[in-house]
Design an enzyme around this catalytic site. Structure first.
Site, PDB file in Angstrom:
ATOM      1  N   HIS A 117      44.583  57.433  65.319  1.00  0.00           N
ATOM      2  CA  HIS A 117      43.487  56.469  65.445  1.00  0.00           C
ATOM      3  C   HIS A 117      43.434  55.946  66.869  1.00  0.00           C
ATOM      4  O   HIS A 117      44.328  55.214  67.306  1.00  0.00           O
ATOM      5  CB  HIS A 117      43.723  55.330  64.452  1.00  0.00           C
ATOM      6  CG  HIS A 117      42.555  54.416  64.277  1.00  0.00           C
ATOM      7  ND1 HIS A 117      41.436  54.464  65.071  1.00  0.00           N
ATOM      8  CD2 HIS A 117      42.333  53.407  63.392  1.00  0.00           C
ATOM      9  CE1 HIS A 117      40.584  53.532  64.686  1.00  0.00           C
ATOM     10  NE2 HIS A 117      41.100  52.884  63.666  1.00  0.00           N
TER      11      HIS A 117
ATOM     12  N   LYS B  96      40.942  61.790  61.915  1.00  0.00           N
ATOM     13  CA  LYS B  96      42.097  60.993  62.342  1.00  0.00           C
ATOM     14  C   LYS B  96      43.402  61.546  61.783  1.00  0.00           C
ATOM     15  O   LYS B  96      44.483  61.217  62.287  1.00  0.00           O
ATOM     16  CB  LYS B  96      41.928  59.533  61.921  1.00  0.00           C
ATOM     17  CG  LYS B  96      40.865  58.774  62.691  1.00  0.00           C
ATOM     18  CD  LYS B  96      40.785  57.323  62.257  1.00  0.00           C
ATOM     19  CE  LYS B  96      39.683  56.571  62.990  1.00  0.00           C
ATOM     20  NZ  LYS B  96      38.329  57.029  62.602  1.00  0.00           N
TER      21      LYS B  96
ATOM     22  N   HIS C  46      35.323  57.376  58.836  1.00  0.00           N
ATOM     23  CA  HIS C  46      36.275  56.542  59.572  1.00  0.00           C
ATOM     24  C   HIS C  46      37.689  56.846  59.088  1.00  0.00           C
ATOM     25  O   HIS C  46      38.595  57.065  59.890  1.00  0.00           O
ATOM     26  CB  HIS C  46      35.930  55.071  59.374  1.00  0.00           C
ATOM     27  CG  HIS C  46      36.772  54.143  60.186  1.00  0.00           C
ATOM     28  ND1 HIS C  46      36.813  54.182  61.560  1.00  0.00           N
ATOM     29  CD2 HIS C  46      37.613  53.134  59.821  1.00  0.00           C
ATOM     30  CE1 HIS C  46      37.643  53.254  62.012  1.00  0.00           C
ATOM     31  NE2 HIS C  46      38.145  52.608  60.980  1.00  0.00           N
TER      32      HIS C  46
ATOM     33  N   CYS D   7      37.821  48.827  66.372  1.00  0.00           N
ATOM     34  CA  CYS D   7      37.720  50.271  66.156  1.00  0.00           C
ATOM     35  C   CYS D   7      36.282  50.755  66.009  1.00  0.00           C
ATOM     36  O   CYS D   7      36.044  51.957  65.878  1.00  0.00           O
ATOM     37  CB  CYS D   7      38.540  50.673  64.936  1.00  0.00           C
ATOM     38  SG  CYS D   7      40.240  50.083  65.039  1.00  0.00           S
TER      39      CYS D   7
ATOM     40  N   PHE E 262      38.400  45.883  62.880  1.00  0.00           N
ATOM     41  CA  PHE E 262      38.867  44.538  62.575  1.00  0.00           C
ATOM     42  C   PHE E 262      37.784  43.530  62.990  1.00  0.00           C
ATOM     43  O   PHE E 262      37.132  43.691  64.018  1.00  0.00           O
ATOM     44  CB  PHE E 262      40.145  44.216  63.347  1.00  0.00           C
ATOM     45  CG  PHE E 262      41.401  44.817  62.749  1.00  0.00           C
ATOM     46  CD1 PHE E 262      41.365  45.613  61.616  1.00  0.00           C
ATOM     47  CD2 PHE E 262      42.634  44.563  63.329  1.00  0.00           C
ATOM     48  CE1 PHE E 262      42.518  46.148  61.078  1.00  0.00           C
ATOM     49  CE2 PHE E 262      43.810  45.097  62.798  1.00  0.00           C
ATOM     50  CZ  PHE E 262      43.747  45.895  61.682  1.00  0.00           C
TER      51      PHE E 262
ATOM     52  N   GLU F  29      35.547  52.595  52.240  1.00  0.00           N
ATOM     53  CA  GLU F  29      34.545  53.463  52.851  1.00  0.00           C
ATOM     54  C   GLU F  29      33.869  54.338  51.801  1.00  0.00           C
ATOM     55  O   GLU F  29      32.658  54.557  51.850  1.00  0.00           O
ATOM     56  CB  GLU F  29      35.167  54.334  53.937  1.00  0.00           C
ATOM     57  CG  GLU F  29      34.131  55.178  54.664  1.00  0.00           C
ATOM     58  CD  GLU F  29      34.683  55.953  55.838  1.00  0.00           C
ATOM     59  OE1 GLU F  29      33.887  56.463  56.649  1.00  0.00           O
ATOM     60  OE2 GLU F  29      35.924  56.064  55.963  1.00  0.00           O
TER      61      GLU F  29
END
Length: 411
Positions: free
Chosen positions: A339, A334, A302, A162, A399, A313
């Site tokens: 996403h 998002k 994010h 991502c 990830f 975050e």
């Protein structure tokens, strides 16, 4: 000498709209791109999650059939967004050997791969398409964009989950600084709303399971958030040095002021809970921009809507901004788009640039009761950014512990 890198074109196809302006207007209006999936395989395979944020405009409505049939949907979206960005930039007259492509995807041609597997099992090897490998390979999107625009400086691909497309934007910044190209088309794409990915993300408890209310399922920072919503689409930026842009009389949207890329080296799926790698990426982006944390006027976070990711975050942002982090307008887009995995950073870069242009931080929808452990300045309404100089930070984390951050400045 450090060159000033600027954005002269933007393109997007997203769950909110088939182009940049429609996507932005829907975002400002507080719309959601998430809906119940109307595919037979959802019920046939008894998937636990029955919704996602599919692209609002299908590629078949934009691309000619002979073009589309040779591309996986992920590459189709990439080409559509790049075509819009190129037209928006005024179709620069540039030597093909000075035009580069930095593009990204998190997963690549998953539909092509698994459709071919089904064909092989059901009908045998003779029925597998000869274009299967060129369509499924992760660099297919970059290659398609390169071939369409005759970009011969390079066509590079990033696949860092991502964080992918923000990392491609960071790479484009470096490539322009190094003089490897005069103009670069940078961005990212994803089309992975497939039974296997839905089932897998659901199995790891990463997806929201609000099947009864898809539009409100993605709810970053809400105390009752339960996971992210899968999205699809692509976004592209046309980047060039300010000198090159001014010489050709281009409109300049914003400066790509800096970027930062780091790794957590912590866990294959989980963020570092203390936000070490993410905070270093923000710090690197600001340093490259020649800016301090006090200069930042807006953050596109994010913010995937996972219980632990949003908190991690916040921890990272607090490391960088200290107490001031509660005063900076934050948007978690998002909530509206879902996403887009490898395409998400590029789309959020577009939103960051438009926030600078319109002096508006877009709303974060579905914010019911804000988690007291995440006391950011986030709102379900548009937040004004003021009249002064703007510096916007856009975060992407993936990830594998991949962190990528881009900083955009008003011009």
């Amino acid at each position: 000498m450090t060159k000033k890198i600027v954005v002269t074109g933007m393109g997007a196809t997203s769950p909110l709209g088939g182009n940049v302006r429609d996507s932005w207007n829907a975002l400002l209006a507080g719309e959601s791109g998430s809906h119940t999936l109307e595919h037979e395989w959802v019920e046939e395979l008894e998937l636990p999650v029955k919704f996602a944020a599919e692209a609002k405009v299908r590629p078949s409505e934009v691309l000619e059939r002979p073009v589309a049939k040779r591309l996986d949907p992920s590459a189709q979206f990439a080409l559509i967004s790049a075509m819009e960005a190129w037209a928006d930039a005024g179709e620069p007259d540039v030597d093909p050997e000075r035009l580069g492509v930095d593009f990204a995807t998190g997963i690549g041609g998953v539909w092509t791969l698994l459709d071919a597997w089904d064909t092989l099992r059901a009908k045998g090897p003779r029925r597998v398409m000869p274009m299967t490998v060129p369509m499924l390979m992760p660099n297919a999107a970059s290659a398609a964009v390169s071939m369409h625009f005759h970009a011969r400086a390079f066509a590079r691909t990033v696949a860092s989950a991502c964080a992918s497309s923000t990392e491609s934007i960071a790479n484009a910044y470096e490539h322009l600084q190094l003089g490897l190209a005069d103009v670069i088309i940078a961005g990212g794409t994803e089309s992975a709303i497939h039974p296997i990915t839905v089932a897998s993300f659901a199995s790891m408890q990463a997806l929201s399971k609000r099947n009864d209310s898809p539009e409100t399922a993605s709810r970053p920072y809400s105390i009752d958030r339960d996971g992210f919503v899968m999205g699809e689409g692509a976004a592209s930026l046309v980047l060039e040095t300010e000198e090159h842009a001014l010489a050709r009389g281009a409109r300049i949207y914003a400066e790509l002021a800096g970027s930062g890329v780091t790794a957590d080296s912590y866990h294959i799926t989980a963020n570092d809970p203390e936000g070490g790698g993410a905070s270093r990426a923000v710090t690197l982006a600001l340093a490259q921009a020649g800016a301090s944390p006090d200069d930042v006027t807006h953050i596109n976070a994010h913010a995937t809507s996972t219980p632990v990711g949003d908190i991690a975050e916040y921890a990272a942002l607090r490391k960088v901004f200290g107490d001031r982090v509660t005063q900076i307008p934050v948007s978690a887009t998002k909530a509206s788009t879902g996403h887009l995995l490898g395409g998400t950073g590029a789309l959020e870069a577009v939103f960051s640039i438009l926030a600078i242009q319109d002096r508006k931080a877009p709303p974060t929808i579905n914010l019911t009761t804000q988690d007291p452990e995440i006391p950011l300045r986030v709102s379900g309404e548009t937040q004004a950014l003021g009249d002064g100089p703007q510096l916007v930070v856009s975060n992407s984390f993936g990830f594998g512990g991949h962190n990528a951050v881009a900083a955009f400045r008003s011009v």
